[in-house]
Design an enzyme around this catalytic site. Structure first.
Site, PDB file in Angstrom:
ATOM      1  N   GLY A 133       0.833  -1.207   0.000  1.00 19.23           N
ATOM      2  CA  GLY A 133       0.000   0.000   0.000  1.00 19.23           C
ATOM      3  C   GLY A 133       0.862   1.249   0.000  1.00 19.23           C
ATOM      4  O   GLY A 133       2.041   1.198  -0.348  1.00 19.23           O
ATOM      5  N   ASN A 134       0.282   2.379   0.363  1.00 19.13           N
ATOM      6  CA  ASN A 134       1.048   3.624   0.506  1.00 19.13           C
ATOM      7  C   ASN A 134       0.371   4.503   1.556  1.00 19.13           C
ATOM      8  O   ASN A 134      -0.693   4.154   2.059  1.00 19.13           O
ATOM      9  CB  ASN A 134       1.203   4.332  -0.850  1.00 19.13           C
ATOM     10  CG  ASN A 134      -0.124   4.748  -1.444  1.00 19.13           C
ATOM     11  OD1 ASN A 134      -0.815   5.591  -0.897  1.00 19.13           O
ATOM     12  ND2 ASN A 134      -0.490   4.152  -2.576  1.00 19.13           N
ATOM     13  N   ARG A 135       0.999   5.646   1.878  1.00 14.93           N
ATOM     14  CA  ARG A 135       0.553   6.455   3.008  1.00 14.93           C
ATOM     15  C   ARG A 135      -0.574   7.437   2.697  1.00 14.93           C
ATOM     16  O   ARG A 135      -0.933   8.245   3.550  1.00 14.93           O
ATOM     17  CB  ARG A 135       1.732   7.278   3.553  1.00 14.93           C
ATOM     18  CG  ARG A 135       2.804   6.462   4.192  1.00 14.93           C
ATOM     19  CD  ARG A 135       3.858   7.378   4.792  1.00 14.93           C
ATOM     20  NE  ARG A 135       5.021   6.640   5.168  1.00 14.93           N
ATOM     21  CZ  ARG A 135       5.110   5.891   6.258  1.00 14.93           C
ATOM     22  NH1 ARG A 135       4.095   5.806   7.099  1.00 14.93           N
ATOM     23  NH2 ARG A 135       6.221   5.237   6.519  1.00 14.93           N
ATOM     24  N   SER A 136      -1.125   7.398   1.511  1.00 17.75           N
ATOM     25  CA  SER A 136      -2.174   8.372   1.164  1.00 17.75           C
ATOM     26  C   SER A 136      -3.358   8.275   2.137  1.00 17.75           C
ATOM     27  O   SER A 136      -3.847   7.180   2.419  1.00 17.75           O
ATOM     28  CB  SER A 136      -2.657   8.105  -0.262  1.00 17.75           C
ATOM     29  OG  SER A 136      -3.823   8.849  -0.513  1.00 17.75           O
ATOM     30  N   ALA A 183      -3.560   7.948  -4.987  1.00 21.30           N
ATOM     31  CA  ALA A 183      -2.141   7.556  -5.004  1.00 21.30           C
ATOM     32  C   ALA A 183      -2.097   6.100  -5.468  1.00 21.30           C
ATOM     33  O   ALA A 183      -2.389   5.183  -4.700  1.00 21.30           O
ATOM     34  CB  ALA A 183      -1.541   7.709  -3.611  1.00 21.30           C
TER      35      ALA A 183
END
Ligand code: CTP
Length: 210
Positions: free
Chosen positions: A21-24, A90
């Site tokens: 995943g990512n931090r968005s 994102a």
């Protein structure tokens, strides 16, 4: 105006319990959806897996997605029905080549190698479908060096009408200090502000773009 907004991260599954995943946080997209609704626009939000509270008016249509493939499907289904797309999601650039069917066990010999394959560039894939009266605004998250040059190159490569150039620190923060670049050559710094204020600023700019 019929406004389509994408927001939040993607999750690319590794096995049934793990993902890349990512931090968005989706905060900006949620603020844009609220602000656009308050201005009387017809809003459809494609929203990834976020932790931020979702407290939007019932008139805002929300479609949830998890993976880049799901986002791509939802976006292609909704794009023809919008006047303006704001692509704040994102999106992962890579996804695991294979998804393990069971939980991947700890490897007896130590390391584990995951093979990743590229995802489609979702916003770029809309370029051939875009009507002359549709506006597409993308985002560019960049290292501080060559921020504007890299964002300009991204805007051209993805064939979008405008791009919001942001520094990396923007992700998951409450404030933002972006620059809006347009395909017709304008460079418009917004100045540092809260994401909620920026949502309003960007909606003003979008009205002049369309
Ligand atoms: N984007 C997309 N599909 C992808 C990756 C990104 O549609 N597979 C969109 C994002 O929603 C954003 C814009 O493209 O509006 C730029 O995203 P960014 O992550 O900054 O750029 P990338 O294309 O991923 O390029 P790089 O990672 O090399 O900076």
């Amino acid at each position: 105006m019929r406004l389509l907004i994408t927001a939040g991260p993607t999750r690319e599954p590794i096995d049934p319990v793990r993902f890349i995943g990512n931090r968005s946080s989706g905060k900006l997209g949620l603020a844009l959806a609220q602000g656009a609704h308050d201005r009387g626009h017809d809003v459809h939000l494609l929203l990834g897996p976020v932790n931020s509270p979702i407290d939007l008016p019932a008139a805002v249509k929300i479609t949830r997605y998890e993976t880049t493939a799901e986002l791509q499907g939802a976006l292609h289904a909704a794009f023809a029905g919008c006047d303006t797309l704001v692509m704040a999601a994102a999106v992962a650039d890579y996804t695991p080549q294979t998804i393990h069917t069971g939980k991947l066990p700890r490897q007896a010999d130590g390391s584990l190698t995951l093979t990743l394959k590229p995802t489609p560039d979702v916003v770029a894939s809309l370029a051939p479908l875009k009507r002359a009266n549709q506006t597409v605004v993308a985002f560019a998250l960049e290292n501080p060096e060559n921020l504007i040059e890299r964002a300009t190159e991204k805007m051209r490569r993805k064939k979008v009408d405008a791009i919001v150039a942001n520094r990396l620190e923007t992700m998951d923060a409450d404030s933002i200090d972006p620059t809006l670049l347009t395909a017709d050559g304008q460079t418009i710094p917004a100045g540092p502000m809260a994401k909620t204020a920026f949502a309003d600023w960007l909606l003003d700019q979008i009205q002049t773009l369309g």
